[in-house]
Design a protein around this motif. Structure first.
Motif, PDB file in Angstrom:
ATOM      1  N   LEU A  59      33.195  28.187  53.957  1.00  0.00           N
ATOM      2  CA  LEU A  59      33.267  29.314  53.036  1.00  0.00           C
ATOM      3  C   LEU A  59      32.508  28.981  51.753  1.00  0.00           C
ATOM      4  N   SER A  60      31.856  29.977  51.184  1.00  0.00           N
ATOM      5  CA  SER A  60      31.048  29.757  49.986  1.00  0.00           C
ATOM      6  C   SER A  60      31.296  30.891  48.996  1.00  0.00           C
ATOM      7  N   GLY A  61      30.627  30.821  47.875  1.00  0.00           N
ATOM      8  CA  GLY A  61      30.789  31.845  46.853  1.00  0.00           C
ATOM      9  C   GLY A  61      31.901  31.490  45.893  1.00  0.00           C
ATOM     10  N   THR A  62      32.366  32.482  45.198  1.00  0.00           N
ATOM     11  CA  THR A  62      33.356  32.262  44.147  1.00  0.00           C
ATOM     12  C   THR A  62      34.776  32.500  44.655  1.00  0.00           C
ATOM     13  N   LEU A  63      35.716  31.999  43.898  1.00  0.00           N
ATOM     14  CA  LEU A  63      37.120  32.318  44.158  1.00  0.00           C
ATOM     15  C   LEU A  63      37.391  33.678  43.530  1.00  0.00           C
ATOM     16  N   PRO A  64      37.739  34.683  44.323  1.00  0.00           N
ATOM     17  CA  PRO A  64      37.966  36.008  43.737  1.00  0.00           C
ATOM     18  C   PRO A  64      39.162  36.012  42.797  1.00  0.00           C
ATOM     19  N   SER A  65      39.009  36.643  41.665  1.00  0.00           N
ATOM     20  CA  SER A  65      40.117  36.733  40.707  1.00  0.00           C
ATOM     21  C   SER A  65      41.301  37.480  41.310  1.00  0.00           C
ATOM     22  N   GLU A  66      41.055  38.316  42.315  1.00  0.00           N
ATOM     23  CA  GLU A  66      42.117  39.081  42.969  1.00  0.00           C
ATOM     24  C   GLU A  66      43.154  38.187  43.657  1.00  0.00           C
ATOM     25  N   LEU A  67      42.813  36.913  43.908  1.00  0.00           N
ATOM     26  CA  LEU A  67      43.819  36.011  44.480  1.00  0.00           C
ATOM     27  C   LEU A  67      45.022  35.894  43.547  1.00  0.00           C
ATOM     28  N   GLY A  68      44.825  36.135  42.273  1.00  0.00           N
ATOM     29  CA  GLY A  68      45.922  36.104  41.319  1.00  0.00           C
ATOM     30  C   GLY A  68      46.941  37.204  41.531  1.00  0.00           C
ATOM     31  N   ASP A  69      46.623  38.185  42.373  1.00  0.00           N
ATOM     32  CA  ASP A  69      47.556  39.276  42.674  1.00  0.00           C
ATOM     33  C   ASP A  69      48.565  38.900  43.756  1.00  0.00           C
ATOM     34  N   LEU A  70      48.415  37.741  44.359  1.00  0.00           N
ATOM     35  CA  LEU A  70      49.286  37.322  45.465  1.00  0.00           C
ATOM     36  C   LEU A  70      50.584  36.742  44.900  1.00  0.00           C
ATOM     37  N   SER A  71      51.436  37.601  44.404  1.00  0.00           N
ATOM     38  CA  SER A  71      52.616  37.170  43.647  1.00  0.00           C
ATOM     39  C   SER A  71      53.627  36.386  44.482  1.00  0.00           C
ATOM     40  N   ASN A  72      53.587  36.486  45.795  1.00  0.00           N
ATOM     41  CA  ASN A  72      54.519  35.750  46.648  1.00  0.00           C
ATOM     42  C   ASN A  72      53.930  34.463  47.213  1.00  0.00           C
ATOM     43  N   LEU A  73      52.678  34.175  46.883  1.00  0.00           N
ATOM     44  CA  LEU A  73      51.996  33.019  47.461  1.00  0.00           C
ATOM     45  C   LEU A  73      52.666  31.715  47.036  1.00  0.00           C
ATOM     46  N   GLN A  74      52.948  30.872  48.033  1.00  0.00           N
ATOM     47  CA  GLN A  74      53.555  29.565  47.778  1.00  0.00           C
ATOM     48  C   GLN A  74      52.566  28.430  47.988  1.00  0.00           C
ATOM     49  N   THR A  75      51.628  28.607  48.933  1.00  0.00           N
ATOM     50  CA  THR A  75      50.658  27.560  49.231  1.00  0.00           C
ATOM     51  C   THR A  75      49.271  28.176  49.378  1.00  0.00           C
ATOM     52  N   LEU A  76      48.306  27.608  48.661  1.00  0.00           N
ATOM     53  CA  LEU A  76      46.907  28.014  48.748  1.00  0.00           C
ATOM     54  C   LEU A  76      46.094  26.787  49.108  1.00  0.00           C
ATOM     55  N   LYS A  77      45.530  26.788  50.337  1.00  0.00           N
ATOM     56  CA  LYS A  77      44.747  25.655  50.831  1.00  0.00           C
ATOM     57  C   LYS A  77      43.324  26.123  51.121  1.00  0.00           C
ATOM     58  N   LEU A  78      42.394  25.655  50.321  1.00  0.00           N
ATOM     59  CA  LEU A  78      40.975  26.004  50.497  1.00  0.00           C
ATOM     60  C   LEU A  78      40.099  24.760  50.455  1.00  0.00           C
ATOM     61  N   GLU A  79      40.634  23.593  50.766  1.00  0.00           N
ATOM     62  CA  GLU A  79      39.854  22.355  50.711  1.00  0.00           C
ATOM     63  C   GLU A  79      38.725  22.357  51.729  1.00  0.00           C
ATOM     64  N   ASN A  80      37.767  21.485  51.470  1.00  0.00           N
ATOM     65  CA  ASN A  80      36.673  21.236  52.416  1.00  0.00           C
ATOM     66  C   ASN A  80      35.917  22.505  52.776  1.00  0.00           C
ATOM     67  N   ASN A  81      35.452  23.205  51.768  1.00  0.00           N
ATOM     68  CA  ASN A  81      34.575  24.356  51.926  1.00  0.00           C
ATOM     69  C   ASN A  81      33.389  24.155  50.989  1.00  0.00           C
ATOM     70  N   SER A  82      32.674  25.197  50.706  1.00  0.00           N
ATOM     71  CA  SER A  82      31.549  25.129  49.769  1.00  0.00           C
ATOM     72  C   SER A  82      31.724  26.156  48.654  1.00  0.00           C
ATOM     73  N   LEU A  83      32.962  26.350  48.233  1.00  0.00           N
ATOM     74  CA  LEU A  83      33.242  27.322  47.183  1.00  0.00           C
ATOM     75  C   LEU A  83      32.681  26.814  45.861  1.00  0.00           C
ATOM     76  N   SER A  84      32.100  27.706  45.100  1.00  0.00           N
ATOM     77  CA  SER A  84      31.526  27.328  43.809  1.00  0.00           C
ATOM     78  C   SER A  84      31.934  28.362  42.778  1.00  0.00           C
ATOM     79  N   SER A  85      32.105  27.938  41.590  1.00  0.00           N
ATOM     80  CA  SER A  85      32.445  28.782  40.439  1.00  0.00           C
ATOM     81  C   SER A  85      33.475  28.034  39.633  1.00  0.00           C
TER      82      SER A  85
END
Length: 154
Positions: A59-85
């Motif tokens: 996966l590449s590109g930016t982390l969308p600010s909309e991820l902040g809307d996930l009010s019930n999120l307990q775990t966010l795993k995005l390791e080992n990608n090519s995300l930039s920003s």
């Protein structure tokens, strides 16, 4: 459907924006595939999502600010990608987040002070990125934080 688990299945292509229509989804696990392209901002529409696992893809590109809307999120795993920003300050809105894993990407900039609002955060992994600057003093307010990884940054 509450869970979509297709980890380690040699999936390729991009993540469809229609994933955001799965309003009852609580767990999305697409770890260890060959997914590429950007994270669709529509993932922020998954209001019941508790676990988002997209590690070990391309996966590449930016982390969308909309991820902040996930009010019930307990775990966010995005390791080992090519995300930039830079990390979006909206991540500080994830009030139920316990585990944040963003290691081994191309993330840059400074850590937003809003991460200090994540009172339930227990572990944060940001190793092997291009982050710079000083640690926000607000991280000292995270009384549940047990582990923070920041090795190999600028």
């Amino acid at each position: 459907m509450q869970e979509l688990r297709l980890e380690d299945n040699s999936l390729s292509g991009t993540l469809p924006s229609e994933l955001g229509d799965l309003s009852n989804l609580q767990k999305l696990d697409l770890d260890k595939n060959s997914l590429s392209g950007a994270l669709p901002s529509e993932l922020g529409d998954l209001s019941n999502l508790q676990y988002l696992y997209l590690s070990r893809n391309s996966l590449s590109g930016t982390l969308p600010s909309e991820l902040g809307d996930l009010s019930n999120l307990q775990t966010l795993k995005l390791e080992n990608n090519s995300l930039s920003s830079a990390l979006p300050s909206e991540l500080g809105d994830l009030s139920n987040l316990e585990y944040l894993y963003l290691s081994r990407n191309n993330l840059s900039g400074t850590l937003p002070s809003e991460l200090g609002d994540l009172s339930n955060l227990q572990q944060i992994g940001l190793d092997v990125n291009s982050l710079s600057g000083t640690l926000p003093s607000e991280l000292g307010d995270l009384s549940n934080l047990q582990q923070i990884g920041l090795d190999v940054n600028s």
